[in-house]
Design a protein around this motif. Structure first.
Motif, mmCIF file in Angstrom:
data_model
loop_
_atom_site.group_PDB
_atom_site.id
_atom_site.type_symbol
_atom_site.label_atom_id
_atom_site.label_comp_id
_atom_site.label_asym_id
_atom_site.label_seq_id
_atom_site.Cartn_x
_atom_site.Cartn_y
_atom_site.Cartn_z
ATOM 1 N N UNK A 78 40.616 96.475 32.687
ATOM 2 C CA UNK A 78 40.520 96.765 31.254
ATOM 3 C C UNK A 78 40.168 95.511 30.458
ATOM 4 N N UNK A 79 40.785 94.383 30.829
ATOM 5 C CA UNK A 79 40.512 93.130 30.130
ATOM 6 C C UNK A 79 39.063 92.714 30.322
ATOM 7 N N UNK A 80 38.546 92.943 31.571
ATOM 8 C CA UNK A 80 37.167 92.557 31.838
ATOM 9 C C UNK A 80 36.196 93.456 31.098
ATOM 10 N N UNK A 81 36.469 94.729 30.950
ATOM 11 C CA UNK A 81 35.550 95.663 30.320
ATOM 12 C C UNK A 81 35.579 95.554 28.791
ATOM 13 N N UNK A 82 36.743 95.241 28.250
ATOM 14 C CA UNK A 82 36.859 95.169 26.778
ATOM 15 C C UNK A 82 36.756 93.742 26.249
ATOM 16 N N UNK A 83 36.776 92.761 27.164
ATOM 17 C CA UNK A 83 36.756 91.334 26.792
ATOM 18 C C UNK A 83 37.931 90.987 25.868
ATOM 19 N N UNK A 84 39.058 91.660 26.101
ATOM 20 C CA UNK A 84 40.300 91.367 25.395
ATOM 21 C C UNK A 84 41.262 90.775 26.407
ATOM 22 N N UNK A 85 41.940 89.724 26.048
ATOM 23 C CA UNK A 85 42.834 89.054 26.989
ATOM 24 C C UNK A 85 43.904 90.039 27.523
ATOM 25 N N UNK A 86 44.235 89.792 28.766
ATOM 26 C CA UNK A 86 45.197 90.702 29.438
ATOM 27 C C UNK A 86 46.550 90.661 28.754
ATOM 28 N N UNK A 87 47.010 89.507 28.360
ATOM 29 C CA UNK A 87 48.324 89.392 27.698
ATOM 30 C C UNK A 87 48.311 90.144 26.374
ATOM 31 N N UNK A 88 47.140 90.118 25.668
ATOM 32 C CA UNK A 88 47.047 90.818 24.390
ATOM 33 C C UNK A 88 47.073 92.337 24.590
ATOM 34 N N UNK A 89 46.451 92.801 25.729
ATOM 35 C CA UNK A 89 46.484 94.245 26.033
ATOM 36 C C UNK A 89 47.907 94.699 26.303
ATOM 37 N N UNK A 90 48.656 93.875 27.074
ATOM 38 C CA UNK A 90 50.060 94.228 27.351
ATOM 39 C C UNK A 90 50.875 94.282 26.056
ATOM 40 N N UNK A 91 50.585 93.353 25.096
ATOM 41 C CA UNK A 91 51.338 93.349 23.832
ATOM 42 C C UNK A 91 50.994 94.583 23.005
ATOM 43 N N UNK A 92 49.712 95.004 23.014
ATOM 44 C CA UNK A 92 49.318 96.202 22.258
ATOM 45 C C UNK A 92 49.983 97.441 22.854
ATOM 46 N N UNK A 93 50.104 97.486 24.182
ATOM 47 C CA UNK A 93 50.773 98.620 24.812
ATOM 48 C C UNK A 93 52.229 98.723 24.383
ATOM 49 N N UNK A 94 52.835 97.593 23.985
ATOM 50 C CA UNK A 94 54.223 97.595 23.506
ATOM 51 C C UNK A 94 54.287 97.686 21.977
ATOM 52 N N UNK A 95 53.164 98.063 21.357
ATOM 53 C CA UNK A 95 53.081 98.143 19.890
ATOM 54 C C UNK A 95 53.349 96.794 19.220
ATOM 55 N N UNK A 96 52.976 95.723 19.910
ATOM 56 C CA UNK A 96 53.127 94.376 19.347
ATOM 57 C C UNK A 96 51.723 93.862 19.005
ATOM 58 N N UNK B 174 37.773 98.982 20.794
ATOM 59 C CA UNK B 174 37.223 98.661 22.123
ATOM 60 C C UNK B 174 38.006 99.355 23.240
ATOM 61 N N UNK B 175 39.320 99.304 23.150
ATOM 62 C CA UNK B 175 40.147 99.922 24.204
ATOM 63 C C UNK B 175 39.979 101.443 24.198
ATOM 64 N N UNK B 176 39.899 102.038 22.986
ATOM 65 C CA UNK B 176 39.756 103.502 22.895
ATOM 66 C C UNK B 176 38.452 103.966 23.519
ATOM 67 N N UNK B 177 37.361 103.209 23.315
ATOM 68 C CA UNK B 177 36.082 103.573 23.910
ATOM 69 C C UNK B 177 36.143 103.557 25.437
#
Length: 231
Positions: free
Chosen positions: A1-19, A35-38
């Protein structure tokens, strides 16, 4: 997911926790959500709308006029027509001052006339450039009784001559034009400098002395009462 959206992995984990504190603000958080929704097949605008509902709502539109409105109102000075009354008063004052200065300091100072050396000086009142026969006879008589020296000179050609009384008073100094006769009288005697000894004919107390010297020679002679003497 991080590679496809070019969003850092740690930031994706924080978004999943509503942070969303690491996103750098709502603007960037909405971009990451799109980006993640697409990538996972969700409607990006629906997910962003859900984010706005959970985090304070949709931001209100901002009018450009409010963004570029100056904090301090700018005062535009109204153009006014020139005050011709003031301008005329100033001009009149300048003219008056100029006129006063002109009247007080504009008078010309008379300058003394400088007479060139080559121009014959005006003989003193006591001397006469061309005496009448009666005055010449009176001068000769005075010379015999009161020891007055009557010195008469005639210029055969224009030349320079200087005549000084024995006491030092200047009687004449300048050019004597050709054909002109001049007579001076003085007590005790006169001292004469001739620019050209052969240019003059002399008479002292009525006695004809001829030329004072050779032609073209500068001479100095003294003539006293009762008889002339040379030196």
């Amino acid at each position: 997911m991080s590679a496809r959206t070019r969003v850092r992995e740690a930031l994706i984990h924080a978004i999943e926790r509503d942070d969303f504190s690491q996103c750098g603000g709502d603007f960037y958080a909405r971009g990451h959500i799109r980006n993640i929704a697409k990538v996972i097949g969700l409607d990006p605008e629906t997910m962003v709308h859900r984010y706005d509902e959970l985090h304070g709502g949709v931001p209100l539109p901002v009018r450009a006029a409010s963004v570029f409105q100056a904090d301090t109102p700018i005062k535009i000075r109204e153009s006014r027509s020139p005050n011709w009354t003031t301008a005329m008063a100033v001009a009149l004052a300048i003219v008056v001052v100029f006129g006063v200065v002109k009247m007080m300091g504009g008078q010309e100072t008379p300058t003394a006339e400088v007479r060139p050396a080559a121009v014959p000086a005006v003989p003193p009142p006591a001397a006469s450039a061309a005496p009448s026969p009666s005055r010449q006879a009176a001068s000769l008589a005075t010379g015999k009784k009161g020891e007055m020296v009557v010195f008469q000179v005639r210029a055969e050609r224009s030349s320079w001559i200087d005549v000084t009384e024995a006491g030092g008073r200047k009687l004449f100094s300048g050019m004597l034009e050709a054909g002109k006769t001049s007579v001076w009288k003085a007590k005790k005697g006169v001292k004469v400098t001739f620019g050209d000894g052969g240019a003059f004919l002399l008479r002292v107390n009525g006695k004809n002395l001829g030329t004072p010297g050779p032609s073209g020679q500068v001479l100095t002679r003294s003539y006293g009462a009762p008889a002339p003497r040379s030196r």
